[in-house]
Design a protein around this motif. Sequence first.
Motif, mmCIF file in Angstrom:
data_model
loop_
_atom_site.group_PDB
_atom_site.id
_atom_site.type_symbol
_atom_site.label_atom_id
_atom_site.label_comp_id
_atom_site.label_asym_id
_atom_site.label_seq_id
_atom_site.Cartn_x
_atom_site.Cartn_y
_atom_site.Cartn_z
ATOM 1 N N LEU A 278 0.827 -1.208 0.000
ATOM 2 C CA LEU A 278 0.000 0.000 0.000
ATOM 3 C C LEU A 278 0.859 1.255 0.000
ATOM 4 O O LEU A 278 0.559 2.221 -0.707
ATOM 5 C CB LEU A 278 -0.929 -0.001 1.213
ATOM 6 N N VAL A 279 1.921 1.247 0.794
ATOM 7 C CA VAL A 279 2.824 2.412 0.827
ATOM 8 C C VAL A 279 3.392 2.671 -0.566
ATOM 9 O O VAL A 279 3.457 3.821 -1.020
ATOM 10 C CB VAL A 279 3.967 2.181 1.844
ATOM 11 N N PHE A 280 3.774 1.617 -1.264
ATOM 12 C CA PHE A 280 4.316 1.790 -2.611
ATOM 13 C C PHE A 280 3.249 2.316 -3.573
ATOM 14 O O PHE A 280 3.533 3.130 -4.449
ATOM 15 C CB PHE A 280 4.879 0.460 -3.124
ATOM 16 N N ALA A 281 2.002 1.855 -3.406
ATOM 17 C CA ALA A 281 0.922 2.335 -4.265
ATOM 18 C C ALA A 281 0.678 3.823 -4.046
ATOM 19 O O ALA A 281 0.480 4.590 -5.004
ATOM 20 C CB ALA A 281 -0.358 1.546 -3.991
ATOM 21 N N VAL A 282 0.680 4.236 -2.793
ATOM 22 C CA VAL A 282 0.479 5.654 -2.471
ATOM 23 C C VAL A 282 1.634 6.489 -3.008
ATOM 24 O O VAL A 282 1.430 7.567 -3.580
ATOM 25 C CB VAL A 282 0.320 5.844 -0.946
#
Length: 455
Positions: free
Chosen positions: A396-400
């Motif tokens: 999720l952090v990478f997606a954000v």
Amino acid sequence: MEVNQKSVLFEETPIPKAVMTLAIPTVLSSLVMVLYNLADTYFVGMLNDPIQNAAVTLASPVLLAFNAVNNLFGVGSSSMMSRALGRKDYDTVRRSSAFGFYCSLFCGIFFSVLCATFLGPLLKLLGADANTWDATAAYMHWTVLCGAAPAILNVVMAYMVRSEGAALHASIGTMSGCVLNMILDPIFILPWGLNMGAAGAGCATFLSNCVACCYFLILLKVKKGRTFVCISPKKFGFQKAIVLGICAVGIPASIQNLLNVTGMTILNNFTAEFGADAVAAMGIAYKIYMIPLQIALGSSQGIMPLISYNYGSGNIRRMKESLAFTLKLMVPAMVLVTLVYYVGAGTLIGAFMKSDTIIAYGSRFLRGFCLGLTFMMVDFLAVGVFQAIGLGKAALVFAVLRKIVLEIPALFILNVLFPLYGLAYAQAAAEFVLAMAAVVMLRWIFAKLARTGKL
């Protein structure tokens, strides 16, 4: 139950052979999916009507939104299933697959009802105007209003079948629908056939997804007793550990795709300001770019069961060797594709529409897109590892970072600095930064696993 045969692939088969066994069918099915998307663009392009081509492009964010559900229940369930297989916890495997199947079916039906109810506002949000409104609505009638459930369900079932190592069957199911789509496209789209234009492309897609779903349902029926994938209503339930385990990976993966839809919508809206020719050119360039993108994604998805299983069984060395082999194979391949695309951009765009304006637009778009391919390969593999071992928050952090922090702001900034053409370079800029972060994160993960054996 062929437990031993399934275990051999994950535990004993040499790394190159295991990776190829899982990744090649997945990559091939991904490529066939791209080809059928390109077939839509190609045959609609044969009408030499930018409005029909723009309709397919404008509707694409909604079709990408299907991936939010695919990832929630496909990636989430398959990761849970493969890790449970590594622990020899076969009841969890069955319950996870039943949960993923019935939840994805419900969400597909809900998606269709929701889009039908708010079709007008949705078309406006996608950037459709008076010229493209009817064609876009007709395309979405078949692909979304009628086709959301089968489109979602066949992808989720492919993930679940692949989770126990049956990558070939997963790919055959996916490819059966894609090949049928390519056969039906000219019949439904072109004047010598049913002459339905963009609507014909949507109808062909709908029918093809239904066929793919039938393949998987028949496969599970034939392999009953020899597969851990279970769609029995008796195994469907809301056990806390299963729901949390699937959602921990699936929700971040779903959010990642919703952010992709947001980015695509912003890109299309910016492009729409320059007219139907620019939108059509952007659509063609993006679909050509999708070929190596899907190769990268297929490689990442293909090795996920191998990573998950060995993480579940505690074989960290085999995990690391699997990832290293895939990187050494795929990164040079992406460099080669980048060179081919950059040099041959005009020829590739011209193969779809014989318009000097669209070739001029599209070739510059494609050159911008292709610069990020190598970095994207690293990013996809990193996110695949996060999903495989249950680190949904890291994914999720990478997606954000990819969309909200990097790519979407870059779309606004580059469109101001280099109107229209700057849009294509936003993704490359984001992928470069993410690739650096991916290397750091992967090194940290494997160092911690080597020290403690767990995260």
